[in-house]
Design an enzyme around this catalytic site. Structure first.
Site, PDB file in Angstrom:
ATOM      1  N   SER A   2       0.887  -1.164   0.000  1.00 15.60           N
ATOM      2  CA  SER A   2       0.000   0.000   0.000  1.00 15.60           C
ATOM      3  C   SER A   2       0.909   1.193   0.000  1.00 15.60           C
ATOM      4  O   SER A   2       1.966   1.163   0.577  1.00 15.60           O
ATOM      5  CB  SER A   2      -0.833   0.045   1.243  1.00 15.60           C
ATOM      6  OG  SER A   2      -1.126  -1.256   1.601  1.00 15.60           O
ATOM      7  N   GLN A   5      -2.741   7.087   1.626  1.00 20.47           N
ATOM      8  CA  GLN A   5      -3.899   7.253   2.485  1.00 20.47           C
ATOM      9  C   GLN A   5      -4.469   8.668   2.543  1.00 20.47           C
ATOM     10  O   GLN A   5      -3.900   9.591   2.100  1.00 20.47           O
ATOM     11  CB  GLN A   5      -3.544   6.962   3.910  1.00 20.47           C
ATOM     12  CG  GLN A   5      -2.840   5.749   4.296  1.00 20.47           C
ATOM     13  CD  GLN A   5      -1.476   5.529   3.852  1.00 20.47           C
ATOM     14  OE1 GLN A   5      -0.880   6.374   3.263  1.00 20.47           O
ATOM     15  NE2 GLN A   5      -0.961   4.418   4.117  1.00 20.47           N
ATOM     16  N   ILE A 139       1.457   5.666   8.293  1.00 17.37           N
ATOM     17  CA  ILE A 139       2.362   4.625   8.767  1.00 17.37           C
ATOM     18  C   ILE A 139       1.866   3.345   8.131  1.00 17.37           C
ATOM     19  O   ILE A 139       0.759   2.922   8.405  1.00 17.37           O
ATOM     20  CB  ILE A 139       2.235   4.475  10.305  1.00 17.37           C
ATOM     21  CG1 ILE A 139       2.400   5.808  11.012  1.00 17.37           C
ATOM     22  CG2 ILE A 139       3.138   3.370  10.826  1.00 17.37           C
ATOM     23  CD1 ILE A 139       3.727   6.130  11.561  1.00 17.37           C
ATOM     24  N   GLU A 140       2.637   2.744   7.261  1.00 14.92           N
ATOM     25  CA  GLU A 140       2.128   1.529   6.637  1.00 14.92           C
ATOM     26  C   GLU A 140       2.984   0.337   7.028  1.00 14.92           C
ATOM     27  O   GLU A 140       3.074  -0.641   6.304  1.00 14.92           O
ATOM     28  CB  GLU A 140       2.030   1.736   5.120  1.00 14.92           C
ATOM     29  CG  GLU A 140       1.191   2.959   4.787  1.00 14.92           C
ATOM     30  CD  GLU A 140       0.741   3.022   3.343  1.00 14.92           C
ATOM     31  OE1 GLU A 140       0.787   2.004   2.650  1.00 14.92           O
ATOM     32  OE2 GLU A 140       0.325   4.117   2.915  1.00 14.92           O
ATOM     33  N   GLN A 141       3.606   0.464   8.202  1.00 17.13           N
ATOM     34  CA  GLN A 141       4.539  -0.576   8.613  1.00 17.13           C
ATOM     35  C   GLN A 141       3.837  -1.798   9.165  1.00 17.13           C
ATOM     36  O   GLN A 141       2.736  -1.735   9.690  1.00 17.13           O
ATOM     37  CB  GLN A 141       5.489   0.007   9.677  1.00 17.13           C
ATOM     38  CG  GLN A 141       6.361   1.118   9.135  1.00 17.13           C
ATOM     39  CD  GLN A 141       6.837   2.063  10.228  1.00 17.13           C
ATOM     40  OE1 GLN A 141       7.279   1.631  11.280  1.00 17.13           O
ATOM     41  NE2 GLN A 141       6.744   3.361   9.981  1.00 17.13           N
TER      42      GLN A 141
END
Ligand SMILES: *[C@@H]1O[C@H](CO)[C@@H](O)[C@H](O)[C@H]1NC(C)=O
Ligand SMILES: *[C@@H]1O[C@H](CO)[C@@H](O)[C@H](O)[C@H]1NC(C)=O
Ligand SMILES: *[C@@H]1O[C@H](CO)[C@@H](O)[C@H](O)[C@H]1NC(C)=O
Ligand SMILES: *[C@@H]1O[C@H](CO)[C@@H](O)[C@H](O)[C@H]1NC(C)=O
Length: 382
Positions: A2, A5, A139-141
């Site tokens: 991803s 956002q 934050i896509e961690q």
């Protein structure tokens, strides 16, 4: 896989009229506080936006000057993921739209409350010096459910929101989430806690093939059913629909087919992602403007997949390889956007606004206008 956002919300009436002296006094105080370095033609354009729209149109901008051609009659927030552009800030403020920072930090660096506080202080200061109206936390961690990062992330969002709201009047703090709350891309987040802690979530209803568990074949970036199942799941965990903004893609995926069957099944290379055997990483992201230029030279013409409710086409590259391109257009987006009114979501947004053709070319202009047009709230069907 991803990448992006968005977010929006809050219901408040317009500022009270009357009490002119007071307003004037407040204005003077503000411009003094703002200092003499306001880059806008009018000092009041450096003031934060305080109005809270009923319907949010949350736009991601990645840089350059295409923003001059956006449909500002609709935009309520611009999340600036490109370089800081004071001209964009002044312009957005003149249209009553918020401009927000991008917030990203390695979670292992903010487990300690003191490092969290210092990250937040740095962001608030940056927002103040750049006259921004908040922050979009992206934050896509990967987070393990039992790790210290799990609670640290919720705390980060809560503390960021409290600090921004206290320090910048009317400011907005939002958080980007995957298309579904079900551990997509190994992101175990406290979704209800995060939703409570911020103004709203921007749901990234795209990159939905980041983890392909079934056959490795090309498929839609944001299939209709899969997308709406994601929202149902957020709402089922009792997240208020007014805390959800639907994020739609203004880009698609170009897949090279290992084999393209007569009934248009495109087999793709196995590129694993976070535990899944294949993923959209086998493809290449392409902006809507490029797709619109390429369709006419496709070998299939524009096709519509009834199961996924999405358009696609096939083409042959100069080396003789077949490709399949899946994307979203006004038709597929407006089908999904009906959900917004039916379920009372807070608004809509896209990754990203720069993907359209703003060259002014007659055909492109029409296509660009149609993409902006479908963002408008539809009348409820009774
Ligand atoms: C999520 O966060 C909220 C607020 O911090 C907390 O009360 C709740 O227990 C958390 N939920 C889970 C499942 O960890
Ligand atoms: C590959 O595509 C050809 C041509 O459409 C088709 O006949 C064949 O069955 C396909 N092979 C596989 C393994 O899908
Ligand atoms: C593609 O073809 C359609 C239909 O013939 C035409 O209206 C359109 O202008 C063409 N687009 C481009 C970019 O050439
Ligand atoms: C999509 O969902 C509807 C309603 O749940 C169902 O009837 C339909 O079969 C689904 N379509 C696909 C392709 O999964």
């Amino acid at each position: 896989m991803s990448r992006l956002q968005l977010r929006p919300w809050r219901l408040l009436s317009s500022p009270p009229r009357g009490i002119r002296g007071l307003a004037l006094l407040a204005l003077t105080a503000l411009s003094l506080a703002a200092g003499s370095d306001c880059p806008c033609p009018e000092p009041e354009l450096c003031r934060p936006i305080r109005h809270h729209p009923d319907f949010e149109v949350f736009v991601f901008d990645v840089g350059q000057k295409t923003w001059k051609s956006y449909d500002w009659s609709q935009i309520t927030t611009v999340a600036t993921f490109g370089k800081y552009d004071s001209e964009l800030m002044c312009y957005a403020h003149s249209k009553g739209a918020r401009v927000v920072l991008k917030g990203d930090v390695s979670l292992k660096d903010i487990i300690d409350p003191a490092s969290r506080a210092s990250w937040i202080a740095q962001k608030v200061n940056l927002a103040k010096t750049q006259y921004m109206d908040g922050i979009n936390i992206d934050i896509e961690q990967e987070v393990n459910c039992l790790s210290p990062e799990y609670d640290a992330l919720t705390a980060l969002v809560k503390e960021t929101t409290d600090t921004f709201h206290r320090e910048i009047e009317g400011s907005q703090v939002t958080f980007d989430v995957a298309w579904s709350p079900k551990n997509i891309d190994r992101r175990c987040y406290n979704y209800t806690g995060i939703a409570d802690a911020c103004d709203f979530l921007f749901v990234m209803s795209y990159d939905e093939q980041s983890q392909i568990w079934s056959e490795c074949i090309a498929a839609a970036n944001a299939p209709y059913n899969q997308t709406l199942t994601g929202y149902n799941d957020y709402i089922k965990m009792s997240i208020n629909p007014k805390k959800l903004v639907m994020g739609v893609p203004w880009y698609g995926y170009d897949y090279t087919c290992l084999n393209l069957s007569e009934d248009h099944v495109c087999t793709i290379a196995k590129v694993p992602f976070r535990g899944a055997p294949c993923s959209d990483a086998a493809g290449r992201q392409v902006p809507y403007k490029m797709i619109m230029k390429q369709i006419n030279s496709s070998i299939s013409g524009n096709q519509w997949d009834k199961d996924q409710q999405a358009p696609y086409y096939n083409y042959k590259d100069p080396a003789g390889h077949f490709h399949q391109v899946w994307y979203d257009n006004p038709q597929s987006i407006s089908l999904k956007a009906t959900y917004i009114q039916n379920y009372g979501l807070r608004g809509i947004g896209m990754w990203n606004a720069n993907c359209l053709d703003y060259s002014g070319d007659t055909v492109a202009k029409q296509q660009t206008e149609e993409m902006w047009e479908v963002l408008k709230p539809k009348l409820l069907q009774r």
